[in-house]
Design a protein around this motif. Sequence first.
Motif, short mmCIF file in Angstrom:
data_model
loop_
_atom_site.label_atom_id
_atom_site.label_comp_id
_atom_site.label_asym_id
_atom_site.label_seq_id
_atom_site.Cartn_x
_atom_site.Cartn_y
_atom_site.Cartn_z
N MET A 1 32.88 33.07 33.96
CA MET A 1 34.17 33.37 34.60
C MET A 1 34.98 32.09 34.80
N SER B 1 35.32 37.33 30.97
CA SER B 1 35.07 38.49 31.83
C SER B 1 34.10 39.43 31.12
N THR C 1 40.77 36.64 32.95
CA THR C 1 40.53 36.41 34.38
C THR C 1 41.52 35.33 34.80
N GLU D 1 36.89 41.95 38.53
CA GLU D 1 35.70 41.11 38.71
C GLU D 1 36.00 39.94 39.64
N GLN D 2 37.28 39.61 39.80
CA GLN D 2 37.67 38.56 40.73
C GLN D 2 37.92 39.11 42.12
N GLY E 1 39.68 41.30 33.56
CA GLY E 1 38.68 40.76 34.48
C GLY E 1 39.15 40.67 35.91
N ILE E 2 40.36 41.15 36.21
CA ILE E 2 40.85 41.03 37.59
C ILE E 2 39.94 41.75 38.59
#
Length: 397
Positions: A175, A153, A286, A310-311, A307-308
Amino acid sequence: MEIEEAHLLFRPMRLLLVADSLDVGGAERHVVELTSGLVRQGHSVTLACSVQGALTPLAEQAGVQVQPLLGRLVKRRLSLRYAWQLARLIRRDRFDLVHAHLFASALASAYATLGTDTPLVITEHSQATWRSRSACRYSQWSYSQAKHIIAVSREIKWRLVEQDGIPYDRVSVIMNAVSPAPDRSKTRAPGLPDVPQESPLVGVVTRLQPEKGVVYFLEAAASILRHLPQVHFLIIGNGPLGRTLRMYVGQLGIQEHVHFLGFRLDARALVGSLDVLVVPSLSEGTPLVTLEAMAAGVPVVASAVGGIPEQIRHEGEGLLVPPGNAQALGEAILRLLHHPTLMQRLGQAGQQRAAAQFRLETMVQQTEDIYRATLGWPTSIAIESEALDGPLTEKGR
């Protein structure tokens, strides 16, 4: 392209991937998916680990050679014996490149490749908030021995650059990704608790350890049941907090509605049977389970950590809440359960985003290109034309 460059572009690589174990976990599942994809691309892949685990058959069925090196698990510590066994394997099989995952394996691989011409790549899967001062120093030394580092991430890349002092151009972001989900059945997966078909199922799939925030999920469940007493909650996974969490369920008085399913190899199928997936983590990379839910069209409520974001975009593919806030978590879950149309919209949007942005084939190709660039070999046309402004020299956090 010169003939020699074309030959190197399509030349299969001899690769050694290293992970602490093949027990079920997000990083371990990522490694199995990656090694399986690399085999499909024609590479010779060995996967070394301190001990085997439940994921071993999946790797072997894909054509990966699994090589356990010790009789007990090495995790979050330095093991010179593990490093020595890795060094023997590297000298014997003369790999083109070593790719290490997780703290103990990255450290052992850094020692094992010392004095060799075998380049090392390390993937960092988390913010590593558990690290002591000495563990931070060990990590920084292992990073210094690697030719390149992959972060799963942008937040992790920022930590590597800002906190660990890794040069910006030595860290790439790739990712996590998942294969497409099977068609979501209208009937629930076998092996679920015997609850009424009309009862909503809300679940977590995680290792039961403090940073996963399951205690906040239980507190949110207690709050939700005061409003919707027909809801049932699934906890899929095991770990050191299992007994403590079961006792807490009794203290909250919700034991009739909370079901501990333990470790399940069919966890992904169970995710597809949920009405809402919850990721209440206090720290994350992530997580694969988020992508698995998105691919299955299951709406997600998650902590806005690591990184959540980013998801999942808040109100786009799911709902994000502050970490460690049981009230906010419960309110977000209730909001979905009270609004089926919103659940459907977020689930469909997540499915579309997973298919477009988190394809397994893309992740494998990007990782291959990191390997080739590290070896000084030509990379794919996609990397040469686009991703030299992407994963290898990404700008911004």
